[in-house]
Design a protein around this motif. Structure first.
Motif, PDB file in Angstrom:
ATOM      1  N   PRO A  34      13.158 -38.855 -28.667  1.00  0.00           N
ATOM      2  CA  PRO A  34      14.069 -37.996 -27.915  1.00  0.00           C
ATOM      3  C   PRO A  34      14.975 -38.730 -26.924  1.00  0.00           C
ATOM      4  O   PRO A  34      15.830 -38.114 -26.308  1.00  0.00           O
ATOM      5  CB  PRO A  34      13.117 -37.056 -27.178  1.00  0.00           C
ATOM      6  N   SER A  57      19.437 -38.299 -24.158  1.00  0.00           N
ATOM      7  CA  SER A  57      18.129 -37.670 -24.144  1.00  0.00           C
ATOM      8  C   SER A  57      18.256 -36.227 -24.595  1.00  0.00           C
ATOM      9  O   SER A  57      19.253 -35.566 -24.328  1.00  0.00           O
ATOM     10  CB  SER A  57      17.520 -37.700 -22.739  1.00  0.00           C
ATOM     11  N   THR A  58      17.230 -35.758 -25.265  1.00  0.00           N
ATOM     12  CA  THR A  58      17.178 -34.370 -25.709  1.00  0.00           C
ATOM     13  C   THR A  58      16.028 -33.613 -25.041  1.00  0.00           C
ATOM     14  O   THR A  58      15.697 -32.503 -25.437  1.00  0.00           O
ATOM     15  CB  THR A  58      17.006 -34.301 -27.242  1.00  0.00           C
ATOM     16  N   ALA A  60      13.771 -31.461 -22.447  1.00  0.00           N
ATOM     17  CA  ALA A  60      13.888 -30.351 -21.499  1.00  0.00           C
ATOM     18  C   ALA A  60      12.580 -30.221 -20.720  1.00  0.00           C
ATOM     19  O   ALA A  60      11.501 -30.509 -21.252  1.00  0.00           O
ATOM     20  CB  ALA A  60      14.193 -29.055 -22.242  1.00  0.00           C
ATOM     21  N   TRP A  75      19.667 -25.365 -17.551  1.00  0.00           N
ATOM     22  CA  TRP A  75      20.267 -24.835 -18.761  1.00  0.00           C
ATOM     23  C   TRP A  75      21.458 -23.936 -18.435  1.00  0.00           C
ATOM     24  O   TRP A  75      22.451 -23.919 -19.154  1.00  0.00           O
ATOM     25  CB  TRP A  75      19.231 -24.087 -19.592  1.00  0.00           C
ATOM     26  N   GLU A  83      26.269 -30.264 -22.515  1.00  0.00           N
ATOM     27  CA  GLU A  83      24.888 -30.444 -22.960  1.00  0.00           C
ATOM     28  C   GLU A  83      24.321 -29.221 -23.667  1.00  0.00           C
ATOM     29  O   GLU A  83      23.154 -29.206 -24.037  1.00  0.00           O
ATOM     30  CB  GLU A  83      24.004 -30.794 -21.751  1.00  0.00           C
ATOM     31  N   GLN A  87      20.257 -30.202 -29.427  1.00  0.00           N
ATOM     32  CA  GLN A  87      18.972 -29.623 -29.817  1.00  0.00           C
ATOM     33  C   GLN A  87      17.889 -30.231 -28.927  1.00  0.00           C
ATOM     34  O   GLN A  87      17.703 -31.439 -28.912  1.00  0.00           O
ATOM     35  CB  GLN A  87      18.682 -29.922 -31.287  1.00  0.00           C
ATOM     36  N   ARG A  88      17.201 -29.417 -28.170  1.00  0.00           N
ATOM     37  CA  ARG A  88      16.238 -29.886 -27.162  1.00  0.00           C
ATOM     38  C   ARG A  88      14.809 -29.951 -27.690  1.00  0.00           C
ATOM     39  O   ARG A  88      14.418 -29.187 -28.574  1.00  0.00           O
ATOM     40  CB  ARG A  88      16.272 -28.964 -25.942  1.00  0.00           C
ATOM     41  N   LEU A  98      10.924 -23.325 -25.626  1.00  0.00           N
ATOM     42  CA  LEU A  98      12.282 -23.514 -26.139  1.00  0.00           C
ATOM     43  C   LEU A  98      12.541 -22.688 -27.393  1.00  0.00           C
ATOM     44  O   LEU A  98      13.660 -22.657 -27.887  1.00  0.00           O
ATOM     45  CB  LEU A  98      12.542 -24.996 -26.444  1.00  0.00           C
ATOM     46  N   ILE A 102      16.392 -20.624 -24.280  1.00  0.00           N
ATOM     47  CA  ILE A 102      15.994 -21.492 -23.166  1.00  0.00           C
ATOM     48  C   ILE A 102      16.212 -20.741 -21.862  1.00  0.00           C
ATOM     49  O   ILE A 102      17.289 -20.169 -21.635  1.00  0.00           O
ATOM     50  CB  ILE A 102      16.806 -22.808 -23.198  1.00  0.00           C
ATOM     51  N   THR A 106      15.476 -23.931 -16.888  1.00  0.00           N
ATOM     52  CA  THR A 106      14.934 -25.088 -17.591  1.00  0.00           C
ATOM     53  C   THR A 106      15.825 -26.289 -17.298  1.00  0.00           C
ATOM     54  O   THR A 106      17.047 -26.214 -17.395  1.00  0.00           O
ATOM     55  CB  THR A 106      14.886 -24.824 -19.114  1.00  0.00           C
ATOM     56  N   LEU A 108      17.355 -30.024 -17.881  1.00  0.00           N
ATOM     57  CA  LEU A 108      17.706 -30.851 -19.030  1.00  0.00           C
ATOM     58  C   LEU A 108      18.017 -32.278 -18.611  1.00  0.00           C
ATOM     59  O   LEU A 108      18.760 -32.511 -17.658  1.00  0.00           O
ATOM     60  CB  LEU A 108      18.947 -30.279 -19.721  1.00  0.00           C
TER      61      LEU A 108
END
Length: 176
Positions: A34, A57-58, A60, A75, A83, A87-88, A98, A102, A106, A108
């Motif tokens: 990630p 980075s993905t 959360a 989010w 962002e 896809q988190r 998730l 979201i 949350t 990110l």
């Protein structure tokens, strides 16, 4: 050397546009990891070098996660930072939900952009290597330096990782 063209690079929130050729590029992205880095070295038409460092980075997090820091965005503000289309994946520690949308609070991890202007190939190589010993250089840096040495003779001394930096004893030991 690659083809000279109009390039666009971000440095934080600033967008830089310039004429240059790509002389080295690599990513540390592997499989489904990630987090990864991307490096691109440009030789500008005036002979200077520009290094683009991107950290992606993905991940959360729940807002109460101990890993949350000031660089993260909620989010609810993801679209303003570009962002919202990423896809988190959930943090392995706090595991935010998730699956069904979201939650607005949350947090990110976001893409980080940095551009470094260097006057010479030597200063560009030093910027890439930092103060690491040659054997501790990340593979992404070794790959980019090898590509740069193929494209630009000014990088030739950095073609091999074990010769890129002097060993500590070479700086301090004198021989008769």
């Amino acid at each position: 050397m690659g083809e000279v063209g109009l390039r666009t690079v971000r440095d934080g929130q600033r967008v830089l546009r310039f004429q240059a050729a790509v002389i080295g590029a690599a990513t540390s992205q592997r499989g489904s990891s990630p987090r990864w880095s991307e490096l691109v070295v440009y030789r500008m038409v005036d002979g200077h070098y520009l290094i683009s460092k991107i950290g992606r980075s993905t991940v959360a997090h729940q807002p109460t996660c101990l890993r949350v820091n000031h660089r993260m965005v909620p989010w609810s503000k993801a679209a303003a930072f570009g962002e919202d289309s990423v896809q988190r994946v959930p943090c392995p520690d706090c595991r935010p939900e998730l699956g069904h949308g979201i939650a607005p609070d949350t947090m990110l991890e976001v893409t980080r952009y940095r551009a470094i202007l260097c006057q010479t190939a030597e200063s560009a190589a030093e910027s890439l290597m930092g103060d690491r010993a040659a054997l501790l250089m990340p593979q992404i840096v070794q790959t980019v330096l090898a590509q740069c040495s193929e494209s630009d003779p000014n990088f030739s001394r950095y073609a091999e990782a074990d010769t890129a930096l002097p060993r500590a004893w070479e700086n301090t030991t004198r021989t008769p």
